[in-house]
Design a protein around this motif. Structure first.
Motif, PDB file in Angstrom:
ATOM      1  N   GLY A 120      74.893  -4.403 -35.318  1.00  0.00           N
ATOM      2  CA  GLY A 120      73.990  -4.722 -34.218  1.00  0.00           C
ATOM      3  C   GLY A 120      73.319  -6.072 -34.331  1.00  0.00           C
ATOM      4  N   GLU A 121      73.968  -7.032 -34.999  1.00  0.00           N
ATOM      5  CA  GLU A 121      73.336  -8.330 -35.185  1.00  0.00           C
ATOM      6  C   GLU A 121      73.093  -9.058 -33.871  1.00  0.00           C
ATOM      7  OE1 GLU A 121      75.103 -10.831 -38.117  1.00  0.00           O
ATOM      8  OE2 GLU A 121      75.390  -9.171 -39.497  1.00  0.00           O
ATOM      9  N   PHE A 122      74.007  -8.912 -32.923  1.00  0.00           N
ATOM     10  CA  PHE A 122      73.809  -9.585 -31.641  1.00  0.00           C
ATOM     11  C   PHE A 122      72.571  -9.048 -30.941  1.00  0.00           C
ATOM     12  CE2 PHE A 122      78.370 -10.592 -32.033  1.00  0.00           C
ATOM     13  CZ  PHE A 122      78.279 -11.958 -31.857  1.00  0.00           C
ATOM     14  N   LEU A 123      72.329  -7.760 -31.072  1.00  0.00           N
ATOM     15  CA  LEU A 123      71.134  -7.188 -30.455  1.00  0.00           C
ATOM     16  C   LEU A 123      69.873  -7.695 -31.141  1.00  0.00           C
ATOM     17  CD1 LEU A 123      70.184  -5.325 -28.240  1.00  0.00           C
ATOM     18  CD2 LEU A 123      70.278  -3.445 -29.866  1.00  0.00           C
ATOM     19  N   GLN A 124      69.910  -7.846 -32.460  1.00  0.00           N
ATOM     20  CA  GLN A 124      68.756  -8.380 -33.179  1.00  0.00           C
ATOM     21  C   GLN A 124      68.481  -9.821 -32.766  1.00  0.00           C
ATOM     22  OE1 GLN A 124      69.773  -7.813 -37.265  1.00  0.00           O
ATOM     23  NE2 GLN A 124      69.402  -5.605 -37.212  1.00  0.00           N
ATOM     24  N   TYR A 125      69.543 -10.625 -32.658  1.00  0.00           N
ATOM     25  CA  TYR A 125      69.369 -12.010 -32.219  1.00  0.00           C
ATOM     26  C   TYR A 125      68.845 -12.065 -30.786  1.00  0.00           C
ATOM     27  CZ  TYR A 125      71.958 -13.595 -36.319  1.00  0.00           C
ATOM     28  OH  TYR A 125      72.370 -13.860 -37.594  1.00  0.00           O
TER      29      TYR A 125
ATOM     30  N   GLU B 236      68.257 -17.241 -21.448  1.00  0.00           N
ATOM     31  CA  GLU B 236      69.702 -17.232 -21.185  1.00  0.00           C
ATOM     32  C   GLU B 236      70.488 -16.920 -22.456  1.00  0.00           C
ATOM     33  OE1 GLU B 236      71.565 -17.448 -18.390  1.00  0.00           O
ATOM     34  OE2 GLU B 236      69.632 -17.254 -17.382  1.00  0.00           O
ATOM     35  N   ILE B 237      70.052 -17.452 -23.588  1.00  0.00           N
ATOM     36  CA  ILE B 237      70.722 -17.149 -24.860  1.00  0.00           C
ATOM     37  C   ILE B 237      70.558 -15.672 -25.189  1.00  0.00           C
ATOM     38  CG2 ILE B 237      70.686 -17.590 -27.344  1.00  0.00           C
ATOM     39  CD1 ILE B 237      69.864 -20.484 -26.669  1.00  0.00           C
ATOM     40  N   ALA B 238      69.372 -15.133 -24.976  1.00  0.00           N
ATOM     41  CA  ALA B 238      69.144 -13.703 -25.224  1.00  0.00           C
ATOM     42  C   ALA B 238      70.030 -12.857 -24.315  1.00  0.00           C
ATOM     43  CB  ALA B 238      67.674 -13.362 -24.997  1.00  0.00           C
ATOM     44  N   ARG B 239      70.161 -13.259 -23.057  1.00  0.00           N
ATOM     45  CA  ARG B 239      71.022 -12.519 -22.123  1.00  0.00           C
ATOM     46  C   ARG B 239      72.477 -12.557 -22.585  1.00  0.00           C
ATOM     47  NH1 ARG B 239      74.094 -13.417 -17.634  1.00  0.00           N
ATOM     48  NH2 ARG B 239      73.817 -15.653 -17.820  1.00  0.00           N
ATOM     49  N   LEU B 240      72.915 -13.711 -23.077  1.00  0.00           N
ATOM     50  CA  LEU B 240      74.275 -13.844 -23.575  1.00  0.00           C
ATOM     51  C   LEU B 240      74.514 -12.933 -24.778  1.00  0.00           C
ATOM     52  CD1 LEU B 240      76.994 -15.430 -23.518  1.00  0.00           C
ATOM     53  CD2 LEU B 240      75.926 -16.974 -25.154  1.00  0.00           C
ATOM     54  N   PHE B 241      73.556 -12.871 -25.695  1.00  0.00           N
ATOM     55  CA  PHE B 241      73.704 -12.008 -26.858  1.00  0.00           C
ATOM     56  C   PHE B 241      73.721 -10.538 -26.475  1.00  0.00           C
ATOM     57  CE2 PHE B 241      72.062 -15.446 -29.877  1.00  0.00           C
ATOM     58  CZ  PHE B 241      73.336 -15.713 -30.344  1.00  0.00           C
ATOM     59  N   VAL B 242      72.935 -10.151 -25.483  1.00  0.00           N
ATOM     60  CA  VAL B 242      72.962  -8.766 -25.023  1.00  0.00           C
ATOM     61  C   VAL B 242      74.329  -8.436 -24.422  1.00  0.00           C
ATOM     62  CG1 VAL B 242      72.025  -7.168 -23.309  1.00  0.00           C
ATOM     63  CG2 VAL B 242      70.483  -8.524 -24.706  1.00  0.00           C
ATOM     64  N   LEU B 243      74.882  -9.348 -23.632  1.00  0.00           N
ATOM     65  CA  LEU B 243      76.208  -9.112 -23.062  1.00  0.00           C
ATOM     66  C   LEU B 243      77.271  -9.021 -24.148  1.00  0.00           C
ATOM     67  CD1 LEU B 243      76.132 -11.423 -19.915  1.00  0.00           C
ATOM     68  CD2 LEU B 243      76.048  -8.930 -19.985  1.00  0.00           C
ATOM     69  N   LEU B 244      77.202  -9.899 -25.157  1.00  0.00           N
ATOM     70  CA  LEU B 244      78.142  -9.823 -26.271  1.00  0.00           C
ATOM     71  C   LEU B 244      77.993  -8.504 -27.026  1.00  0.00           C
ATOM     72  CD1 LEU B 244      78.042 -13.432 -27.729  1.00  0.00           C
ATOM     73  CD2 LEU B 244      79.999 -12.276 -26.720  1.00  0.00           C
ATOM     74  N   PHE B 245      76.763  -8.057 -27.206  1.00  0.00           N
ATOM     75  CA  PHE B 245      76.523  -6.785 -27.873  1.00  0.00           C
ATOM     76  C   PHE B 245      77.170  -5.640 -27.100  1.00  0.00           C
ATOM     77  CE2 PHE B 245      73.922  -2.928 -28.083  1.00  0.00           C
ATOM     78  CZ  PHE B 245      74.048  -2.627 -29.423  1.00  0.00           C
ATOM     79  N   ILE B 246      76.996  -5.630 -25.794  1.00  0.00           N
ATOM     80  CA  ILE B 246      77.564  -4.557 -24.981  1.00  0.00           C
ATOM     81  C   ILE B 246      79.093  -4.579 -25.022  1.00  0.00           C
ATOM     82  CG2 ILE B 246      77.815  -3.720 -22.606  1.00  0.00           C
ATOM     83  CD1 ILE B 246      74.881  -4.583 -22.177  1.00  0.00           C
ATOM     84  N   VAL B 247      79.677  -5.760 -24.895  1.00  0.00           N
ATOM     85  CA  VAL B 247      81.133  -5.885 -24.922  1.00  0.00           C
ATOM     86  C   VAL B 247      81.688  -5.430 -26.270  1.00  0.00           C
ATOM     87  CG1 VAL B 247      83.029  -7.550 -24.904  1.00  0.00           C
ATOM     88  CG2 VAL B 247      81.282  -7.643 -23.138  1.00  0.00           C
ATOM     89  N   LEU B 248      81.099  -5.903 -27.357  1.00  0.00           N
ATOM     90  CA  LEU B 248      81.580  -5.521 -28.679  1.00  0.00           C
ATOM     91  C   LEU B 248      81.329  -4.041 -28.976  1.00  0.00           C
ATOM     92  CD1 LEU B 248      80.585  -8.639 -30.773  1.00  0.00           C
ATOM     93  CD2 LEU B 248      82.849  -7.969 -29.987  1.00  0.00           C
ATOM     94  N   ALA B 249      80.254  -3.486 -28.463  1.00  0.00           N
ATOM     95  CA  ALA B 249      79.996  -2.052 -28.664  1.00  0.00           C
ATOM     96  C   ALA B 249      81.053  -1.219 -27.947  1.00  0.00           C
ATOM     97  CB  ALA B 249      78.609  -1.691 -28.156  1.00  0.00           C
TER      98      ALA B 249
END
Length: 60
Positions: free
Chosen positions: A11-16, A41-54
């Motif tokens: 869950g590193e992307f979510l932490q970031y 915008e960076i936080a939004r990108l990390f949340v999207l990456l987290f969802i995709v990878l999850a």
């Protein structure tokens, strides 16, 4: 050759994303709107990456 290791998801992307979200809020409170927008915008990108990878890690 190489042993097959399943894709492991952390869950590193979510932490970031949480860190950048807090930075965006602090920047907005201080009045730095440009920095707040960029960090949001960076936080939004990390949340999207987290969802995709999850989703990918759940499917594999």
């Amino acid at each position: 050759m190489f042993p097959l290791v399943p894709l492991q998801f952390s869950g590193e992307f979510l932490q970031y994303a949480i860190v950048f979200f807090v930075l965006a809020i602090l920047a907005a409170l201080v009045g730095a709107r440009g920095i707040a927008g960029i960090t949001m915008e960076i936080a939004r990108l990390f949340v999207l990456l987290f969802i995709v990878l999850a989703v990918i890690s759940l499917l594999l």
